[in-house]
Write a protein that holds these residues in place. Structure first.
Motif, PDB file in Angstrom:
ATOM      1  N   UNK A 195      29.025  36.818  50.212  1.00  0.00           N
ATOM      2  CA  UNK A 195      27.883  37.725  50.072  1.00  0.00           C
ATOM      3  C   UNK A 195      28.259  38.926  49.220  1.00  0.00           C
ATOM      4  N   UNK A 196      29.452  39.472  49.447  1.00  0.00           N
ATOM      5  CA  UNK A 196      29.904  40.595  48.620  1.00  0.00           C
ATOM      6  C   UNK A 196      29.928  40.196  47.148  1.00  0.00           C
ATOM      7  N   UNK A 197      30.495  39.023  46.874  1.00  0.00           N
ATOM      8  CA  UNK A 197      30.605  38.577  45.484  1.00  0.00           C
ATOM      9  C   UNK A 197      29.224  38.314  44.897  1.00  0.00           C
ATOM     10  N   UNK A 198      28.371  37.607  45.640  1.00  0.00           N
ATOM     11  CA  UNK A 198      27.030  37.293  45.145  1.00  0.00           C
ATOM     12  C   UNK A 198      26.248  38.572  44.877  1.00  0.00           C
ATOM     13  N   UNK A 199      26.343  39.530  45.789  1.00  0.00           N
ATOM     14  CA  UNK A 199      25.615  40.787  45.621  1.00  0.00           C
ATOM     15  C   UNK A 199      26.045  41.516  44.359  1.00  0.00           C
ATOM     16  N   UNK A 200      27.348  41.628  44.152  1.00  0.00           N
ATOM     17  CA  UNK A 200      27.831  42.355  42.978  1.00  0.00           C
ATOM     18  C   UNK A 200      27.598  41.567  41.687  1.00  0.00           C
ATOM     19  N   UNK A 201      27.591  40.256  41.767  1.00  0.00           N
ATOM     20  CA  UNK A 201      27.246  39.454  40.592  1.00  0.00           C
ATOM     21  C   UNK A 201      25.793  39.716  40.204  1.00  0.00           C
ATOM     22  N   UNK A 202      24.912  39.812  41.202  1.00  0.00           N
ATOM     23  CA  UNK A 202      23.513  40.118  40.912  1.00  0.00           C
ATOM     24  C   UNK A 202      23.371  41.497  40.279  1.00  0.00           C
ATOM     25  N   UNK A 203      24.108  42.478  40.817  1.00  0.00           N
ATOM     26  CA  UNK A 203      24.070  43.823  40.240  1.00  0.00           C
ATOM     27  C   UNK A 203      24.543  43.788  38.792  1.00  0.00           C
ATOM     28  N   UNK A 204      25.645  43.082  38.550  1.00  0.00           N
ATOM     29  CA  UNK A 204      26.197  43.024  37.195  1.00  0.00           C
ATOM     30  C   UNK A 204      25.261  42.302  36.237  1.00  0.00           C
ATOM     31  N   UNK A 205      24.738  41.160  36.675  1.00  0.00           N
ATOM     32  CA  UNK A 205      23.921  40.353  35.769  1.00  0.00           C
ATOM     33  C   UNK A 205      22.505  40.900  35.635  1.00  0.00           C
ATOM     34  N   UNK A 206      22.136  41.855  36.495  1.00  0.00           N
ATOM     35  CA  UNK A 206      20.883  42.591  36.287  1.00  0.00           C
ATOM     36  C   UNK A 206      20.987  43.393  34.995  1.00  0.00           C
ATOM     37  N   UNK A 207      22.228  43.808  34.651  1.00  0.00           N
ATOM     38  CA  UNK A 207      22.449  44.548  33.413  1.00  0.00           C
ATOM     39  C   UNK A 207      22.607  43.614  32.216  1.00  0.00           C
ATOM     40  N   UNK A 208      23.128  42.426  32.425  1.00  0.00           N
ATOM     41  CA  UNK A 208      23.335  41.484  31.327  1.00  0.00           C
ATOM     42  C   UNK A 208      23.746  40.124  31.867  1.00  0.00           C
ATOM     43  N   UNK A 209      23.379  39.056  31.175  1.00  0.00           N
ATOM     44  CA  UNK A 209      23.594  37.705  31.693  1.00  0.00           C
ATOM     45  C   UNK A 209      24.745  36.981  30.991  1.00  0.00           C
ATOM     46  N   UNK A 210      25.711  37.719  30.470  1.00  0.00           N
ATOM     47  CA  UNK A 210      26.848  37.103  29.801  1.00  0.00           C
ATOM     48  C   UNK A 210      27.947  36.741  30.804  1.00  0.00           C
ATOM     49  N   UNK A 211      28.908  35.952  30.345  1.00  0.00           N
ATOM     50  CA  UNK A 211      30.066  35.608  31.173  1.00  0.00           C
ATOM     51  C   UNK A 211      30.832  36.873  31.556  1.00  0.00           C
TER      52      UNK A 211
END
Length: 400
Positions: free
Chosen positions: A305-321
């Motif tokens: 959940x921690x990882x998924x949450x922060x991935x969502x935060x990050x990819x809200x800014x951009x969808x790159x690798x």
């Protein structure tokens, strides 16, 4: 229309006068909506942009009206589905090459200004509507496209916005602190951040081979501070302008560089985004884990959940690798902080002493510096291609 343009200053002045002179709520809302539409129109150049935005706003409003009229069909699963659909639509719209085979925007990309913030307002609107709520389309439109916060937030909650629309913040001598805040925001963003942004690692990465290692380090360390000045300067301007108009807008930052660890940092940075993620992603998923998953397996689920949450935060800014890697790293360290804290509590309990986090000056400044350094260095993944980021890391440690 930039925030330092004459046009923005003009409509801001008009909005402040209108909101203060027009006592009836209907008049104030009509003026604000007209000014917001004018502001938005300066960024919309194609009919497909207008059609898409209008269709999205209509769908969101109808969902809210349906929920207010009959919430019996609304369940946790429905809320999850709405959030997932909105998130998916945002990702597909922002990156037409994402899942190109099934992405409806792949063949015909549509760029909408402020779409990330509009989608998040849509999520909070739909999920916060309660049975029996009377929803004004005028208030809804003002909430969704409120011109001071359209470009980059903060992300206001609907009921809070509705309350401040109904009861504007009175204009008192102390209210002129808002004007001082606007001026400070202009200095932070347009005098400091905009003029020194070329020092940041993002502008240096394409030319990394031509730069010395010390210059790259200056870029890596200065980027986070410059982004903060840029973002907090913008927020100071729009929160101050909104206050002069009579709208109380949520704060977005709370001294993030005073954070002792990464968990504190993300609680102080972009707080309006963090609160939405906390309320509608992290907390519901965590609750589901504690209710439905055996205790011996909960640790792995919480880590996910921690990882998924922060991935969502990050990819809200951009969808790159690069953003994906950044999110994974943030989530992993956040989980590690929780594990370390739990082990410390367990050791303290076993020793019969009360657990207390270290509060020495050395530990405080070590935590602040290491947190700033970690976020700064992991942000290198944000810009450029994967090989560019790897090359920059190699140059920073002298391997290239």
């Amino acid at each position: 229309m930039a925030l330092n343009s004459f046009s923005f200053i003009l409509i801001t002045f008009a909005a402040i006068l209108a909101c203060r002179l027009c006592a009836p709520r209907l008049m104030r809302e009509l003026v604000v909506l007209l000014l917001s539409l004018y502001f938005l129109a300066t960024f919309i150049t194609e009919w497909d942009q207008l059609a898409l935005l209008a269709a999205f706003l209509a769908i969101v409003y109808l969902l809210g009206v349906s929920k207010a009229a009959n919430a019996s069909f609304w369940s946790i699963a429905t809320s999850f589905l709405i959030v997932a659909l909105f998130w998916s639509a945002l990702f597909l719209l922002k990156d037409p090459n994402l899942l190109g085979a099934v992405n409806p925007f792949h063949a015909h990309p549509v760029k909408l200004i402020g779409i990330s913030y509009i989608v998040f307002r849509a999520i909070t609107f739909v999920l916060e509507v309660a049975p029996g709520d009377r929803l004004s389309p005028l208030t809804f439109l003002n909430y969704m496209i409120f011109f001071p916060t359209l470009l980059a937030g903060p992300i206001e909650r609907f009921h809070r916005f509705n309350e401040t629309t109904e009861q504007p913040v009175p204009l008192e001598p102390a209210s002129f602190d808002a004007l001082n805040r606007v001026l400070n925001g202009f200095i932070k963003k347009f005098v400091i951040a905009d003029n020194f942004m070329d020092l940041g690692i993002f502008s240096m990465m394409p030319h990394a081979n031509d730069l010395s290692t010390p210059v790259l380090w200056i870029g890596a360390i200065s980027t986070l501070a410059l982004l903060y000045l840029d973002f907090v300067g913008y927020c100071d301007i729009v929160i101050g302008v909104s206050a002069l108009m009579g709208f109380r807008i949520v704060e977005n930052f709370n001294a993030p560089f005073a954070s002792r660890n990464l968990q504190e940092f993300w609680g102080r940075w972009h707080m309006s985004l963090g609160s939405v993620i906390q309320d509608y992603v992290f907390s519901p998923l965590s609750k589901a884990v504690f209710v439905n998953i055996p205790r011996e397996k909960q640790m792995y689920a919480i880590a996910s959940i921690y990882v998924v949450t922060m991935v969502l935060v990050a990819m809200w800014h951009g969808t790159t690798i690069g953003f994906l890697i950044f999110g994974i790293l943030q989530g992993a360290v956040l989980f590690a902080i929780q594990i370390r804290r739990e082990f410390a509590r367990a050791r303290a309990k076993a020793s019969g002493v009360r657990y207390a986090a270290s509060q020495t000056a050395l530990s405080l400044w070590t935590g602040r510096i290491s947190t700033y350094a970690f976020v700064s260095l992991t942000m290198i993944w944000w810009q450029g291609s994967l090989p560019d980021a790897i090359m920059t890391y190699q140059r920073l440690v002298g391997w290239h």
